[in-house]
Structures are given as C-alpha cells and as structure tokens.
Design an enzyme around this catalytic site. Sequence first.
Site, mmCIF file in Angstrom:
data_model
loop_
_atom_site.group_PDB
_atom_site.id
_atom_site.type_symbol
_atom_site.label_atom_id
_atom_site.label_comp_id
_atom_site.label_asym_id
_atom_site.label_seq_id
_atom_site.Cartn_x
_atom_site.Cartn_y
_atom_site.Cartn_z
ATOM 1 N N ASP A 1 -4.879 -5.789 5.243
ATOM 2 C CA ASP A 1 -5.983 -6.514 5.863
ATOM 3 C C ASP A 1 -6.071 -7.945 5.352
ATOM 4 O O ASP A 1 -6.609 -8.814 6.021
ATOM 5 C CB ASP A 1 -7.307 -5.784 5.592
ATOM 6 C CG ASP A 1 -7.344 -4.458 6.333
ATOM 7 O OD1 ASP A 1 -6.880 -4.429 7.494
ATOM 8 O OD2 ASP A 1 -7.793 -3.452 5.758
ATOM 9 N N LYS B 1 -14.432 2.345 15.727
ATOM 10 C CA LYS B 1 -13.187 1.559 15.809
ATOM 11 C C LYS B 1 -12.596 1.604 17.209
ATOM 12 O O LYS B 1 -12.061 0.612 17.701
ATOM 13 C CB LYS B 1 -12.189 2.149 14.800
ATOM 14 C CG LYS B 1 -11.141 1.197 14.372
ATOM 15 C CD LYS B 1 -10.527 1.586 13.045
ATOM 16 C CE LYS B 1 -11.511 1.386 11.911
ATOM 17 N NZ LYS B 1 -10.979 1.762 10.617
ATOM 18 N N LYS C 1 7.517 -18.196 -9.379
ATOM 19 C CA LYS C 1 6.883 -17.017 -9.978
ATOM 20 C C LYS C 1 5.619 -17.443 -10.737
ATOM 21 O O LYS C 1 5.662 -18.394 -11.522
ATOM 22 C CB LYS C 1 7.887 -16.356 -10.930
ATOM 23 C CG LYS C 1 7.401 -15.066 -11.491
ATOM 24 C CD LYS C 1 8.436 -14.430 -12.398
ATOM 25 C CE LYS C 1 7.805 -13.318 -13.190
ATOM 26 N NZ LYS C 1 8.659 -12.860 -14.262
ATOM 27 N N PHE D 1 -4.829 4.257 14.463
ATOM 28 C CA PHE D 1 -5.150 5.198 13.395
ATOM 29 C C PHE D 1 -6.344 4.661 12.620
ATOM 30 O O PHE D 1 -6.573 3.449 12.596
ATOM 31 C CB PHE D 1 -3.952 5.378 12.455
ATOM 32 C CG PHE D 1 -2.980 6.417 12.954
ATOM 33 C CD1 PHE D 1 -2.181 6.161 14.059
ATOM 34 C CD2 PHE D 1 -2.887 7.655 12.336
ATOM 35 C CE1 PHE D 1 -1.306 7.116 14.542
ATOM 36 C CE2 PHE D 1 -2.009 8.619 12.807
ATOM 37 C CZ PHE D 1 -1.217 8.359 13.902
ATOM 38 N N ASN E 1 0.848 -1.198 0.000
ATOM 39 C CA ASN E 1 0.000 0.000 0.000
ATOM 40 C C ASN E 1 0.878 1.240 0.000
ATOM 41 O O ASN E 1 2.104 1.139 0.051
ATOM 42 C CB ASN E 1 -0.985 -0.021 1.170
ATOM 43 C CG ASN E 1 -0.278 -0.021 2.511
ATOM 44 O OD1 ASN E 1 0.397 0.944 2.864
ATOM 45 N ND2 ASN E 1 -0.408 -1.123 3.247
HETATM 46 O O1 C5P Z 1 -9.292 -2.018 11.247
HETATM 47 P P1 C5P Z 1 -8.555 -0.898 10.625
HETATM 48 O O2 C5P Z 1 -7.503 -1.353 9.655
HETATM 49 O O3 C5P Z 1 -9.407 0.137 9.999
HETATM 50 O O4 C5P Z 1 -7.823 -0.172 11.872
HETATM 51 C C1 C5P Z 1 -6.726 0.661 11.715
HETATM 52 C C2 C5P Z 1 -5.859 0.581 12.926
HETATM 53 O O5 C5P Z 1 -5.598 -0.787 13.248
HETATM 54 C C3 C5P Z 1 -4.491 1.182 12.680
HETATM 55 O O6 C5P Z 1 -3.995 1.683 13.898
HETATM 56 C C4 C5P Z 1 -3.679 -0.008 12.197
HETATM 57 O O7 C5P Z 1 -2.296 0.191 12.430
HETATM 58 C C5 C5P Z 1 -4.255 -1.132 13.013
HETATM 59 N N1 C5P Z 1 -4.278 -2.447 12.337
HETATM 60 C C6 C5P Z 1 -3.658 -3.521 12.943
HETATM 61 N N2 C5P Z 1 -3.678 -4.762 12.341
HETATM 62 C C7 C5P Z 1 -4.320 -4.941 11.174
HETATM 63 C C8 C5P Z 1 -4.954 -3.863 10.553
HETATM 64 C C9 C5P Z 1 -4.922 -2.622 11.153
HETATM 65 O O8 C5P Z 1 -3.106 -3.348 14.014
HETATM 66 N N3 C5P Z 1 -4.301 -6.137 10.609
#
Ligand code: C5P
Length: 405
Positions: free
Chosen positions: A275, A337, A285, A323, A206
């Site tokens: 995610d 959240k 590959k 965040f 990303n």
């Molecule tokens: O659930 P979401 O991705 O929207 O939440 C964002 C927050 O969760 C951010 O602080 C990010 O660093 C953290 N996060 C995490 N592990 C993940 C996805 C997001 O700790 N797999």
Amino acid sequence: MALIALGVTGGIGAYKAVEVARGLQKRGHEVVAIMTASATRFVGPLTFEAITRRRVITDQFEPGANADIEHIALASSINLLIVAPATANLIGKFANGLADDFLSTLYTATRAPVLVAPAMNTQMFAHEAVRRNLETLAARGVRFVEPGEGYLACGWIGKGRLAEPDEIVAAAESILHPAGPLRGKRVLVAAGPTFEDLDPVRYLGNRSSGRMGFAIAEEAERRGADVTLVAGPTSVEPPAVRSVLRVRGAADMHRAVLEHASAADVVVMAAAVADYAPAEPARQKISKDVETLTLVLKRTPDILGNLGRQRLASGKGPLLVGFAAETEQVVERARAKREEKHVDLIVANDVSRSDAGFDVDTNVVTIVGPEGSESLPLQSKSRVAGEILDRVERLLLKQPVVSHS
Ligand code: C5P
C-alpha cells in the site's frame, strides 16, 4: 502464442518433425528445436534452425548452451514439450528419469505438459518393456499421439509409423487450448507480493507466497482460458500458463496489469500489493550512523480500484475479482471494499488464522458477490480457485461483459 520445445530423436520420421515445427509456427507458436545426437544423423540441425529461426540445441554440454539464459530458462518458460518422433530409447529414459542429454534433462526439469509421438518398429512398439514405459508415462499425465499403421521404413508392416504432422499439431493445440467452460476467455491474474525498494539492497515486502493466485491461474487454464499471470517476486514457482510476466514493485505491477487488462475478459487481483512505497528510494545503501531512521512512504496506485473506476466511467471492461485480506470484521470490510472499488467479486480471508491466507496451502474464504456472501469451509487453495472460477463463469454467463471485442 505459446513457446513450444520440440524434441526430435533419431528415427526415420525425424524429417516429419520439420513439418510439425512449421505447423506449430503457422498457428502462431514459437518453436525451439532440441535434437538428440542420433536425430542429427537423420536430419541436419540447420534445417530446423532455418525453420524455427532459433539456434537448435543439440548437446547439453556444448559451449553456449549453458551460458545462454534462454536455454537455461527453457524448462520454466515453455508451455509444452513435444517429442516427435520419440524412439523406444527416449521413452525408456523419460519413464525412468534418466537425464543424460538436453532433451531428457529438460523432461525432468519442466512442469509444462508433455506430448509424445512414438515411432519405431512394430515389434519394438509391442514389446513389454516399451508398453510398460508408455504406461508409466501415461500414468504421469504424458499425452500421446499414437503411431500409424502401414509400411514401415524398416520393411515391416504394422503399427509404429510416426503420426502425421497435422495430427501432432492438432494434439498440441488441444493441450494448449483444452475445451472447457472458459475456452476463448482471456483471464489475467496478478499474484504474489510486491517489493518496494528502500535502497539498492533493502526493500519493503510482505509474506504473500503467490500460491492462491497461482492456483487460480492454473485452474483457469485447465478450464480452457487463455491465461496471463503477472507474478510478484516469490520463491514459489509459478504454473506454466500461457504467459507469465515477472514484476517487482507495485508500480511495475500496475503497468503490467493495465497493459493487459483491456484485452482481458476477467481480471483477478490476488496479489498482495504494497500500500505504501518509499517516496524516494535511496540511490546508495542507507548507512546505519543514525540512531533512529524515519522513512517517508507514499501511497501506491490502487490497481484494482483504478480498473473498477475505469470500467464505471466507460461502461465496459473485464469482470473484476479482488481479494480482501483482513484480520477483523472480515466480511463487513469485504462488502465495503466491493462497493468502494466497483468490482464484481471480493474473496475475503482472515489472515490471522494459521491455516488460511499467507504461505499455506489451504484457505478459508467468504466470497462476496452481487447476490450476497457465501462462506466456504477450509479447503486447499486449488479447490478455492475452483469455487471462485465457478462463480466467475456464472457471472460471465449472466452479464456478457463488453471488453476487447
Ligand atoms: O485496498 P485493499 O488492499 O484492502 O484491497 C485488496 C484488493 O485490492 C486485492 O485484490 C489487491 O490485489 C488489490 N490491490 C490493488 N492495488 C493496491 C492494493 C491492493 O490492486 N495498491
């Protein structure tokens, strides 16, 4: 524990640098000694090697010094560069950006703080050229341990004698652990993107640059915290905080954060963690002989969510800051959240704006905390970092979070 480069130049005080190295080690620091050619005429490199239990760097072009990754990476891995004693020649080189040996090259290459302990003849120390070079360095943020007064080896009486090793070690400690509102607090920051490998050459990533988390780590260290930074793969150089751990995928980041979170007082998850990751990364590959390719992805662990759940279950744990990068209903989603992940603060930003979020130096955020939400104006990421840490400090005062102690 910090990694300290100790530069030794050719002055009679060079022998005192051995005591400086010992003093730093006694306080738990790792020391790498770098000697200029003239320093080796006063003290043998073997003395420093025996004390530091590391190879002493004596020549930039010596075979091995460039092949050994440890030495190449020194500029970015050290937490502090000390030069004791520093001759007029070395001070002149640092001030003017000359880089003709390992020590002067290291100075221009590193972003770690620099501490210089000058030592020279009284007349030399008072010379306008030297004064001007010292002023140039001071204006650049270089710190000094003033030379002492007394009988000098050259027979003169006056200012120029290298400061005592204890004084130099104390000055180093105050740079490594500045007095500040977060003194004694351990802050763990995760920043940057994660890369999820699809096959040996491709990955899902990303646009996160890591800048926001890096600014928080740097500001926390400036406020006296003991900072560990877990950094995903980014091209932006991380700040020289006490410990920087490089990770790649969400699973690596999860492991690194969990390993250090139990000892932390504050965990800031500023990372853009993927995610989803490929369920089964291909060993070879992936070839392009099919018209459409379907990837099977699986959810990655929610690092922050796991920390929140753990704290809820055990009733103890670090203060948690997350965040929320959103493109719509930013504040509403951040509030949800905060509840869902059981964290203290959520910093919400609208990543659809071009002046905020990914890959820019500014940010516009709303901080959602126990007492509601506060929207902050557009400002630099380092100012946003300060605003977030101001709130962290207030929460730490209010609720002494039970953690490692
Ligand atoms: O659930 P979401 O991705 O929207 O939440 C964002 C927050 O969760 C951010 O602080 C990010 O660093 C953290 N996060 C995490 N592990 C993940 C996805 C997001 O700790 N797999």
